[in-house]
Design a protein around this motif. Structure first.
Motif: not given
Length: 70
Positions: A45-48, A53-54, A59-65
């Motif tokens: 079991a895992q997060v959908d 992915e969303q 996180v990548l966008e907000e962190s500027g990566l």
């Protein structure tokens, strides 16, 4: 559990063919409990995956990566 527990995150278990929504604050514990009790501790079991992915993209966008330094 109440509506005040924050956003609901879908957990998907392909072996059980189920999807359950749980409060974000309980996410890790609920996944671990399901996998321990139903799948002998295997990470089934895992997060959908679509939601994961969303979240990763946010996180990548907000962190500027994702910004180009060119």
């Amino acid at each position: 559990m109440s509506d005040d527990d924050g956003p609901q995150v879908p957990i998907h278990c392909p072996e059980c063919e189920t999807t359950t929504r749980v409060p974000f604050s309980e996410l890790a514990d609920r996944i671990e409990a399901h996998n321990e009790s139903v799948h002998d501790g295997d990470d089934v079991a895992q997060v959908d995956p679509g939601v994961a992915e969303q979240f990763q993209d946010i996180v990548l966008e907000e962190s500027g990566l994702l910004e180009d330094d060119a």
